[in-house]
Design an enzyme around this catalytic site. Sequence first.
Site, short mmCIF file in Angstrom:
data_model
loop_
_atom_site.label_atom_id
_atom_site.label_comp_id
_atom_site.label_asym_id
_atom_site.label_seq_id
_atom_site.Cartn_x
_atom_site.Cartn_y
_atom_site.Cartn_z
N TYR A 277 0.87 -1.18 0.00
CA TYR A 277 0.00 0.00 0.00
C TYR A 277 0.90 1.23 0.00
O TYR A 277 1.71 1.42 0.91
CB TYR A 277 -0.89 0.01 1.23
CG TYR A 277 -1.81 -1.19 1.32
CD1 TYR A 277 -3.14 -1.11 0.92
CD2 TYR A 277 -1.34 -2.41 1.82
CE1 TYR A 277 -3.99 -2.20 1.01
CE2 TYR A 277 -2.17 -3.52 1.90
CZ TYR A 277 -3.49 -3.41 1.50
OH TYR A 277 -4.32 -4.50 1.57
N HIS A 283 -7.18 -0.42 -1.45
CA HIS A 283 -6.57 -1.60 -2.06
C HIS A 283 -5.08 -1.38 -2.27
O HIS A 283 -4.62 -0.25 -2.43
CB HIS A 283 -7.25 -1.93 -3.39
CG HIS A 283 -8.72 -2.20 -3.26
ND1 HIS A 283 -9.21 -3.34 -2.67
CD2 HIS A 283 -9.80 -1.47 -3.63
CE1 HIS A 283 -10.53 -3.31 -2.69
NE2 HIS A 283 -10.92 -2.19 -3.26
N LYS A 314 -2.79 -4.24 -10.30
CA LYS A 314 -1.61 -3.87 -9.53
C LYS A 314 -0.37 -3.96 -10.40
O LYS A 314 -0.35 -4.67 -11.40
CB LYS A 314 -1.45 -4.79 -8.31
CG LYS A 314 -2.69 -4.87 -7.42
CD LYS A 314 -2.47 -5.75 -6.24
CE LYS A 314 -3.79 -6.10 -5.55
NZ LYS A 314 -4.59 -4.94 -5.19
#
Length: 336
Positions: A277, A283, A314
Amino acid sequence: MKASFDGTSVLTGRDGRVLYDQSGYGRPEGDGIRLAPQEALYLLHRKRIEVPGYSFDSLLSEYADQRNFLRSFLVYRDLRERGYVVQTGPHDFRVFRRGEKPGTGESLYLVRVLAERDPIRFTKLIEEVVTARNMRKQYVLAVVDDEEELTYYEIKIQKLADPGLPLPQIGSSDAVLVGSSAMIRVPPQSELEKAGFGKRFDDERLMISPVELLYLMGKEIVRLTKDDLPLASAEFFEAAKSNDPELAAKDKVYTELRRHDFIARTGYKFGHHFRVYCGKNVHSDMLVHAIEKEAVLPMSVISRSVRMAHSVKKKMLFGCVHTNGIHFVEFARIKL
């Protein structure tokens, strides 16, 4: 136009110079040009040249014994058909911006050609990416699978963002070793939890993972005991690494992520060491896998990692523990 094969290369006469001048094929030699094998085959296949005594199939046979030649030709053909001017070297190919060619423009990509199971040696990969960056080029892997399909990956050495808003200050705590983890008695919404450490066991206890524990002990935030006796960080590390041979690399990468005030939690559900993070997002932003500098991974394993990261929106980074720090190597699929 006519060309000749001298047993190594295909050469054109004076009329071949138009291929170089207009489309960047070959390299000037005398009055004509000398074509790389991939260039010659492509032009022969497109019926732009004739090589007396040779068809496309027979000329391909002449070159087929060269290591990995077919996959190299497939990548060359694909790049040409996408509208790029392509020349061989200094990696496998130099690829120019659309509309540009040698003499009137600069190459944009340095392309390395691989098969789906070829090994990626991270030390060599990092050297090549750094070289490309110093030349102001983008480094691309062109991967050819068993069905001759192509996938392109851009590789970058990512510089992590400078630390943003600092995480909350944390007071010192006492912890008790439980297996390879530690248990700390703190109430819910503790300073440790606000800073992204630990997993709540119950209303009174917080469980701290091995990499978190090593970091917190190194910062003298946590004092660890075992059987009511103090346990030093080095002693804990030696005991914990017997159950986790990757702990040394994970510890170094975790520490570097924390140095940037990133919160790193286990990435087990995604098949990697950490989900990371980078701000206030709900998220995680990145998946990070820690590896030693001499690590070798099959391209197929990396491809699965990139697919997984892309599917959950991601970035996929490999944190490579190198002699001069941690290199975060990002793999990302691209469409040229």
